[in-house]
Scaffold this active site. Structure first.
Site, PDB file in Angstrom:
ATOM      1  N   THR A  98       3.417  -1.727   3.878  1.00 47.03           N
ATOM      2  CA  THR A  98       3.491  -0.526   3.611  1.00 47.03           C
ATOM      3  C   THR A  98       4.410  -0.306   2.515  1.00 47.03           C
ATOM      4  O   THR A  98       5.537  -1.024   2.601  1.00 47.03           O
ATOM      5  CB  THR A  98       3.697   0.620   4.815  1.00 47.03           C
ATOM      6  N   ASP A  99       4.408   0.774   1.997  1.00 41.18           N
ATOM      7  CA  ASP A  99       5.563   1.294   1.282  1.00 41.18           C
ATOM      8  C   ASP A  99       6.723   1.944   2.058  1.00 41.18           C
ATOM      9  O   ASP A  99       6.331   2.053   3.242  1.00 41.18           O
ATOM     10  CB  ASP A  99       5.199   2.254   0.232  1.00 41.18           C
ATOM     11  N   ALA A 100       7.779   2.210   1.483  1.00 39.05           N
ATOM     12  CA  ALA A 100       8.636   2.529   2.446  1.00 39.05           C
ATOM     13  C   ALA A 100       8.477   3.910   3.382  1.00 39.05           C
ATOM     14  O   ALA A 100       7.855   4.772   2.591  1.00 39.05           O
ATOM     15  CB  ALA A 100      10.119   2.979   1.893  1.00 39.05           C
ATOM     16  N   THR A 101       8.343   3.648   4.584  1.00 43.42           N
ATOM     17  CA  THR A 101       7.859   4.671   5.746  1.00 43.42           C
ATOM     18  C   THR A 101       8.593   5.919   5.944  1.00 43.42           C
ATOM     19  O   THR A 101       8.487   7.023   6.646  1.00 43.42           O
ATOM     20  CB  THR A 101       7.396   4.028   6.853  1.00 43.42           C
ATOM     21  N   VAL A 140       0.904  -1.099   0.152  1.00 45.85           N
ATOM     22  CA  VAL A 140      -0.040   0.101  -0.058  1.00 45.85           C
ATOM     23  C   VAL A 140       0.938   1.344  -0.113  1.00 45.85           C
ATOM     24  O   VAL A 140       1.929   1.423   0.706  1.00 45.85           O
ATOM     25  CB  VAL A 140      -1.056   0.044   1.144  1.00 45.85           C
TER      26      VAL A 140
END
Length: 565
Positions: free
Chosen positions: A283-286, A236
């Site tokens: 998640t994509d890179a936070t 996401v």
């Protein structure tokens, strides 16, 4: 999470695997469960780096950035001996080229799409899986499942399978099935879909502005196909989808709309409930601004999990983020039920990949037999040959041969933001050498920085050169907000000034949309990538030894009338 769901798509676990998932989860302390939520980034490539991360929190996975094969093997053997073996991820979008130095760069997804052959997606997936598994990687952050619906978008571009949702769905489905047949998890990204906005979610929280109906008929079709194909995970993104957020939460205010990586409406309502996705949400890179801007990090770290993510990718500071996550559990923001659900899904994916069993010991000798194989390079060559697209052709200009055009003025257009790696040369320089090896007399344009009234006379070009060749090497790059040609000075001294008097050919190696900057170019070629196989195929086609067969998966004319002239 109900046991019955573990037997269904995408996990398909048997009773023994389910027993391992449940017993492993139930034996964990709360801190160990929290650790399983984290997928850390490995850059240094040392065992000490892994130990330092483990001392902070017992992470559930890591992502390898480009590393030598020998380093990957060493790290994998260590990770497989952990109390709970780790998920080992890599950005395997374009082949095994993240495995240095010999991994195979197959080419961009858009190149595979330009062949109009679904088996090219399978070949790309095979290379990613075989070369990744050779060093122990078991999770690919691929395929890119976006649609390139906006030619101004600086990040989708050649990473996608184009703008056609039905064809993209077929390519994604083929890729996922092939990759996962090798025991490597796919991760379709970037849900709810990049390619509508012209902004980069590495730098801000961008927006997928389609209506519910429009989304269903585009990205919805792609993700339905990915889920039906059994993708084990979906990434996401830091992208807001206002129409669907409001569909699930009609009273929400604009300021409260969150990107998918923080949105219960998008992760829960759309992805879990409407689309029926049962796998791992990562998640994509936070560390990306699209995630860090919408709310304080002390809140966003646990909120990502509380609102539906199962794996939290990267950290700004592992010690601090682990503390934020623990506080989210203690405060009740992350309920025990949600914590256990996330850990269960992560462990279920591990079981589906066979990580519940003792893992083999990897060796560099065995890995080298599977990395950069002749078959993989042959596939890269085949893709390049079939993908390269002749977008526009001026009558009787091609083929380009030394007999027809002995004297060439060569214009290398290089991206200042993308210098070649140490020890490598820019593809523009490589292609210049190739032209000379073909027998052309090549003069490379040298900008004198002259001003009005002091520019070289036209007679220095007309009658002196038989053809002009432009090669643009502008690959997309995260954080580069606009992919446009950088001319040498305000006068555009290296612009195609002589295209009406000297035959002019423009070749794009990395961006299918350069016609917006050179609209009246009459012979324009899209190559989609800059690897050696592509350069060789371009030369074969330029010189007439091979035919152009590629079909553009996007609108290379950018919707403009003058680009078709």
């Amino acid at each position: 999470m109900e046991r019955e769901l573990l037997k269904q798509n995408p996990f398909f676990l048997n009773d023994e695997q389910i027993a391992w998932v449940e017993s492993t989860r139930d034996a964990m302390t709360e801190d160990e469960k929290i650790g399983q939520l984290f997928c850390a980034c490995v850059r240094q490539g040392t065992i000490q780096e892994l130990k330092d991360l483990q001392d902070i929190t017992p992470f559930g996975g890591v992502m390898y950035r480009p590393l030598p094969a020998e380093t990957c093997v060493e790290l994998t053997n260590y990770l497989n001996q952990l109390k709970v073996p780790a998920l080992i991820a890599a950005d395997l979008e374009h082949g095994g080229n993240i495995i240095e130095p010999n991994g195979t760069l197959f080419g961009a997804q858009l190149a595979a799409a330009a062949t109009q052959d679904v088996t090219m997606a399978e070949k790309l997936a095979t290379i990613c899986a075989e070369e990744g598994r050779a060093v122990g990687i078991n999770w690919a952050f691929a395929p890119d499942s976006d649609l390139d619906l906006n030619f101004r978008n600086p990040i989708t571009n050649c990473r996608t399978y184009g703008s056609d949702p039905e064809f993209t769905a077929k390519m994604i489905s083929a890729y996922v099935k092939k990759m996962q047949s090798y025991g490597m998890a796919a991760s379709c990204k970037h849900f709810p879909g990049d390619g509508v906005d012209e902004r980069d979610h590495h730098l801000l929280t961008n927006v997928n502005s389609l209506s519910v109906e429009e989304w269903d008929n585009t990205y919805g079709k792609v993700y339905e196909a990915a889920i039906a194909a059994g993708t084990l995970s979906i990434m996401v993104a830091h992208i807001v989808q206002p129409a669907y957020i409001r569909h699930f939460n009609p009273e929400i205010e604009d300021k409260d709309m969150m990107p998918a990586s923080l949105s219960k409406e998008l992760m829960g309502g759309l992805l879990r409930e409407k689309l029926g996705f049962n796998g791992v949400i990562v998640t994509d890179a936070t560390t990306m601004s699209g995630f860090t801007i919408p709310m304080p990090r002390s809140l966003s770290v646990p909120t990502a999990i509380a609102n539906g993510a199962d794996v939290f990718l990267f950290s700004r500071n592992m010690k601090e983020d682990a503390a934020f996550m623990k506080e989210g559990v203690r405060s009740g923001l992350i309920t025990q039920e949600r914590l256990n659900d996330a850990v269960t899904r992560s462990l279920a994916m591990k079981a589906a990949l066979g990580l519940n069993k003792p893992q083999k010991t990897y060796t560099i000798e065995e890995a080298n037999t599977q990395i950069g194989t002749p078959e993989h390079h042959a596939w890269a060559k085949e893709c390049a040959d079939r993908a390269i697209t002749l977008v526009k052709e001026e009558k009787n200009v091609l083929p380009l041969t030394p007999e027809k055009y002995p004297r060439i003025m060569y214009f290398p257009l290089k991206a200042s933001y993308n210098p070649p790696a140490p020890g490598k040369e820019d593809a523009c320089d490589t292609f210049e050498k190739m032209l000379k090896e073909e027998g052309f007399e090549v003069t490379t344009f040298n900008d004198s920085k002259a001003t009005e009234g002091r520019l070289a006379p036209t007679t220095d070009f007309i009658g002196k050169y038989d053809a002009m060749v432009y090669v643009a090497n502008y690959p997309i790059k995260s954080g580069e907000t606009v992919v446009r040609i950088e001319w040498t000075n305000p006068l555009g001294a290296n612009c195609p000034h002589f295209l009406t008097t000297i035959p002019t050919i423009f070749i794009s190696l990395g961006n299918p949309y350069h016609l917006q900057d050179v609209p009246r170019i009459r012979t324009f070629i899209n190559a989609y990538a800059n690897n050696q196989e592509v350069l060789d195929a371009v030369m074969e086609k330029l010189t007439g030894r091979s035919e152009f067969t590629g079909v553009s998966p996007v609108d290379p004319f950018c919707g403009k009338w003058d680009t078709r002239l």
